[in-house]
Design a protein around this motif. Sequence first.
Motif, PDB file in Angstrom:
ATOM      1  N   PRO A   1      -0.107  16.800  12.397  1.00 46.33           N
ATOM      2  CA  PRO A   1       0.589  16.002  13.402  1.00 46.33           C
ATOM      3  C   PRO A   1       1.294  14.774  12.821  1.00 46.33           C
ATOM      4  O   PRO A   1       2.224  14.253  13.433  1.00 46.33           O
ATOM      5  N   ARG A   2       0.890  14.346  11.647  1.00 44.11           N
ATOM      6  CA  ARG A   2       1.527  13.192  11.006  1.00 44.11           C
ATOM      7  C   ARG A   2       2.814  13.595  10.292  1.00 44.11           C
ATOM      8  O   ARG A   2       3.720  12.772  10.123  1.00 44.11           O
ATOM      9  N   VAL A   3       2.901  14.844   9.844  1.00 43.88           N
ATOM     10  CA  VAL A   3       4.075  15.277   9.069  1.00 43.88           C
ATOM     11  C   VAL A   3       4.878  16.353   9.793  1.00 43.88           C
ATOM     12  O   VAL A   3       5.666  17.062   9.182  1.00 43.88           O
ATOM     13  N   GLY A   4       4.679  16.485  11.102  1.00 41.65           N
ATOM     14  CA  GLY A   4       5.444  17.458  11.857  1.00 41.65           C
ATOM     15  C   GLY A   4       5.043  18.894  11.585  1.00 41.65           C
ATOM     16  O   GLY A   4       5.892  19.761  11.374  1.00 41.65           O
ATOM     17  N   SER A   5       3.731  19.155  11.592  1.00 41.78           N
ATOM     18  CA  SER A   5       3.233  20.500  11.344  1.00 41.78           C
ATOM     19  C   SER A   5       1.897  20.672  12.060  1.00 41.78           C
ATOM     20  O   SER A   5       1.352  19.721  12.629  1.00 41.78           O
ATOM     21  N   PHE A   6       1.371  21.898  12.047  1.00 39.06           N
ATOM     22  CA  PHE A   6       0.068  22.171  12.660  1.00 39.06           C
ATOM     23  C   PHE A   6      -0.393  23.552  12.240  1.00 39.06           C
ATOM     24  O   PHE A   6       0.401  24.367  11.771  1.00 39.06           O
ATOM     25  N   ASP A   7      -1.669  23.821  12.399  1.00 40.65           N
ATOM     26  CA  ASP A   7      -2.221  25.163  12.242  1.00 40.65           C
ATOM     27  C   ASP A   7      -3.019  25.451  13.508  1.00 40.65           C
ATOM     28  O   ASP A   7      -4.150  25.002  13.650  1.00 40.65           O
TER      29      ASP A   7
ATOM     30  N   PHE B   1       7.190  11.310   5.326  1.00 43.78           N
ATOM     31  CA  PHE B   1       6.202  11.478   4.258  1.00 43.78           C
ATOM     32  C   PHE B   1       6.857  11.291   2.901  1.00 43.78           C
ATOM     33  O   PHE B   1       6.347  10.572   2.040  1.00 43.78           O
ATOM     34  N   ALA B   2       7.991  11.943   2.700  1.00 38.39           N
ATOM     35  CA  ALA B   2       8.691  11.854   1.411  1.00 38.39           C
ATOM     36  C   ALA B   2       9.173  10.438   1.136  1.00 38.39           C
ATOM     37  O   ALA B   2       9.204   9.995  -0.025  1.00 38.39           O
ATOM     38  N   GLU B   3       9.542   9.712   2.197  1.00 37.51           N
ATOM     39  CA  GLU B   3      10.047   8.340   2.052  1.00 37.51           C
ATOM     40  C   GLU B   3       8.946   7.289   2.130  1.00 37.51           C
ATOM     41  O   GLU B   3       9.218   6.090   2.068  1.00 37.51           O
ATOM     42  N   LYS B   4       7.699   7.757   2.287  1.00 36.41           N
ATOM     43  CA  LYS B   4       6.521   6.883   2.335  1.00 36.41           C
ATOM     44  C   LYS B   4       6.638   5.818   3.436  1.00 36.41           C
ATOM     45  O   LYS B   4       6.416   4.631   3.214  1.00 36.41           O
ATOM     46  N   ARG B   5       6.990   6.286   4.621  1.00 31.77           N
ATOM     47  CA  ARG B   5       7.076   5.398   5.773  1.00 31.77           C
ATOM     48  C   ARG B   5       6.386   6.043   6.971  1.00 31.77           C
ATOM     49  O   ARG B   5       6.056   7.236   6.948  1.00 31.77           O
ATOM     50  N   LYS B   6       6.173   5.275   8.012  1.00 36.21           N
ATOM     51  CA  LYS B   6       5.564   5.779   9.226  1.00 36.21           C
ATOM     52  C   LYS B   6       6.602   6.568  10.018  1.00 36.21           C
ATOM     53  O   LYS B   6       7.713   6.088  10.236  1.00 36.21           O
ATOM     54  N   PRO B   7       6.269   7.791  10.458  1.00 38.56           N
ATOM     55  CA  PRO B   7       7.252   8.572  11.213  1.00 38.56           C
ATOM     56  C   PRO B   7       7.478   7.994  12.606  1.00 38.56           C
ATOM     57  O   PRO B   7       6.580   7.377  13.174  1.00 38.56           O
ATOM     58  N   ASP B   8       8.654   8.204  13.145  1.00 38.04           N
ATOM     59  CA  ASP B   8       8.976   7.771  14.498  1.00 38.04           C
ATOM     60  C   ASP B   8       9.177   9.013  15.370  1.00 38.04           C
ATOM     61  O   ASP B   8      10.249   9.609  15.405  1.00 38.04           O
ATOM     62  N   PHE B   9       8.122   9.394  16.093  1.00 38.94           N
ATOM     63  CA  PHE B   9       8.198  10.557  16.951  1.00 38.94           C
ATOM     64  C   PHE B   9       8.543  10.207  18.399  1.00 38.94           C
ATOM     65  O   PHE B   9       8.590  11.094  19.255  1.00 38.94           O
ATOM     66  N   SER B  10       8.796   8.942  18.684  1.00 35.86           N
ATOM     67  CA  SER B  10       9.004   8.495  20.065  1.00 35.86           C
ATOM     68  C   SER B  10      10.155   9.217  20.790  1.00 35.86           C
ATOM     69  O   SER B  10      10.028   9.461  21.997  1.00 35.86           O
ATOM     70  N   PRO B  11      11.255   9.579  20.109  1.00 27.32           N
ATOM     71  CA  PRO B  11      12.316  10.271  20.847  1.00 27.32           C
ATOM     72  C   PRO B  11      11.924  11.649  21.367  1.00 27.32           C
ATOM     73  O   PRO B  11      12.627  12.229  22.199  1.00 27.32           O
ATOM     74  N   TYR B  12      10.811  12.209  20.871  1.00 23.24           N
ATOM     75  CA  TYR B  12      10.444  13.575  21.203  1.00 23.24           C
ATOM     76  C   TYR B  12       9.267  13.647  22.168  1.00 23.24           C
ATOM     77  O   TYR B  12       8.779  14.727  22.492  1.00 23.24           O
TER      78      TYR B  12
ATOM     79  N   GLU C   1      11.483  14.899  10.942  1.00 20.13           N
ATOM     80  CA  GLU C   1      11.187  13.470  10.904  1.00 20.13           C
ATOM     81  C   GLU C   1       9.849  13.226  10.205  1.00 20.13           C
ATOM     82  O   GLU C   1       9.715  12.323   9.383  1.00 20.13           O
ATOM     83  N   GLY C   2       8.851  14.051  10.510  1.00 26.60           N
ATOM     84  CA  GLY C   2       7.554  13.906   9.858  1.00 26.60           C
ATOM     85  C   GLY C   2       7.614  14.152   8.376  1.00 26.60           C
ATOM     86  O   GLY C   2       7.037  13.408   7.576  1.00 26.60           O
TER      87      GLY C   2
ATOM     88  N   GLU D   1       9.086  18.849  -1.457  1.00 30.86           N
ATOM     89  CA  GLU D   1      10.037  19.938  -1.644  1.00 30.86           C
ATOM     90  C   GLU D   1      10.692  20.328  -0.325  1.00 30.86           C
ATOM     91  O   GLU D   1      11.894  20.600  -0.272  1.00 30.86           O
ATOM     92  N   TYR D   2       9.899  20.333   0.744  1.00 30.17           N
ATOM     93  CA  TYR D   2      10.441  20.707   2.054  1.00 30.17           C
ATOM     94  C   TYR D   2      11.506  19.706   2.491  1.00 30.17           C
ATOM     95  O   TYR D   2      12.575  20.079   2.987  1.00 30.17           O
ATOM     96  N   ALA D   3      11.212  18.408   2.310  1.00 30.39           N
ATOM     97  CA  ALA D   3      12.167  17.368   2.709  1.00 30.39           C
ATOM     98  C   ALA D   3      13.452  17.452   1.885  1.00 30.39           C
ATOM     99  O   ALA D   3      14.541  17.175   2.394  1.00 30.39           O
ATOM    100  N   GLU D   4      13.317  17.849   0.625  1.00 26.56           N
ATOM    101  CA  GLU D   4      14.480  17.892  -0.268  1.00 26.56           C
ATOM    102  C   GLU D   4      15.299  19.162  -0.107  1.00 26.56           C
ATOM    103  O   GLU D   4      16.531  19.130  -0.252  1.00 26.56           O
ATOM    104  N   THR D   5      14.642  20.283   0.189  1.00 24.14           N
ATOM    105  CA  THR D   5      15.347  21.570   0.198  1.00 24.14           C
ATOM    106  C   THR D   5      15.386  22.241   1.566  1.00 24.14           C
ATOM    107  O   THR D   5      16.131  23.211   1.751  1.00 24.14           O
ATOM    108  N   GLY D   6      14.575  21.770   2.513  1.00 28.29           N
ATOM    109  CA  GLY D   6      14.536  22.393   3.834  1.00 28.29           C
ATOM    110  C   GLY D   6      13.572  23.543   3.950  1.00 28.29           C
ATOM    111  O   GLY D   6      13.494  24.212   4.987  1.00 28.29           O
ATOM    112  N   SER D   7      12.783  23.812   2.892  1.00 29.64           N
ATOM    113  CA  SER D   7      11.775  24.864   2.949  1.00 29.64           C
ATOM    114  C   SER D   7      10.773  24.654   1.812  1.00 29.64           C
ATOM    115  O   SER D   7      10.989  23.838   0.915  1.00 29.64           O
ATOM    116  N   TYR D   8       9.679  25.411   1.876  1.00 26.12           N
ATOM    117  CA  TYR D   8       8.702  25.395   0.792  1.00 26.12           C
ATOM    118  C   TYR D   8       9.091  26.387  -0.301  1.00 26.12           C
ATOM    119  O   TYR D   8       8.357  26.547  -1.277  1.00 26.12           O
ATOM    120  N   GLY D   9      10.217  27.055  -0.126  1.00 22.03           N
ATOM    121  CA  GLY D   9      10.591  28.098  -1.062  1.00 22.03           C
ATOM    122  C   GLY D   9       9.919  29.404  -0.677  1.00 22.03           C
ATOM    123  O   GLY D   9       8.941  29.424   0.076  1.00 22.03           O
TER     124      GLY D   9
END
Length: 261
Positions: free
Chosen positions: A136-142, A249-260, A244-245, A70-78
């Motif tokens: 860290p895999r999907v661009g988030s943390f707690d 995830f939504a596209e079922k591929r490995k994220p590319d964080f190298s530019p960051y 990117e993360g 949902e986040y990837a599609e809408t830009g938020s969790y609602g």
Amino acid sequence: MEYTDVAYEVSEQIATITMNRAKRMNAFRGRTIEEMLHAFKRAWADPGVAVVILTGAGEKSFCVGGDQIEYAETGSYGTSDNGLWEIDELHMAIRDIPKPVIAAVNGYAIGGGHVFHVLCDVTIASENAKFGQAGPRVGSFDAGWGTALLTRIVGEKKAREIWYFCRQYTAQEALDMGLVNKVVPLADLMTEARDWARQAADMSPTALRALKHAFNADGAHIYGQAKMAADILRIFGTSDEAMEGKKAFAEKRKPDFSPYR
């Protein structure tokens, strides 16, 4: 409130709150958080409730955290009906409700779902349960309860391992590290959780309330850290790196964080 994402039931002085989005592995969105918060406050206010059980619908997942699709599609969790994202308030409700909260983990407890069970007073896991972080895999943390409280449970080295490498751990591995209290067959999970709940319901409610507050006092300072971490995550969540993360995830591929880096 009319629930769509949560189921709520009370019997034998036990309130059972079920995250009810099985088709999304019980991943949460704004509506889910709002309903869970309402359900915990409902159990808090009900003198007929002595213990709360938190679980997920189905046999595959307890909760896999925020709904990344949902986040990837809408830009938020609602958001909730009041326009707020109240995850911090939900965390505090689980922690502060003056009644024992038992997590009955029926499958994957990943990411924000893992944090939910960490915040509960005790955890009963089914044999098919899996535990871990994914931030860290999907661009988030707690950087609040999900790290500081986890460290108090499993120790600093193990907590860093869980967060840095996003590995998944079996129910037996979780038991061995002190992350859960007991492991049972999936078919016996709710029976076991309700048995623990009935035992707690037989205890002095004032004693349990005082004990819960005493345990919480040891880590009360984490609240400020959690609020600061939430503010940072809110800013980071809209960055290109975080997106990117989520997109990967939504596209079922490995994220590319190298530019960051």
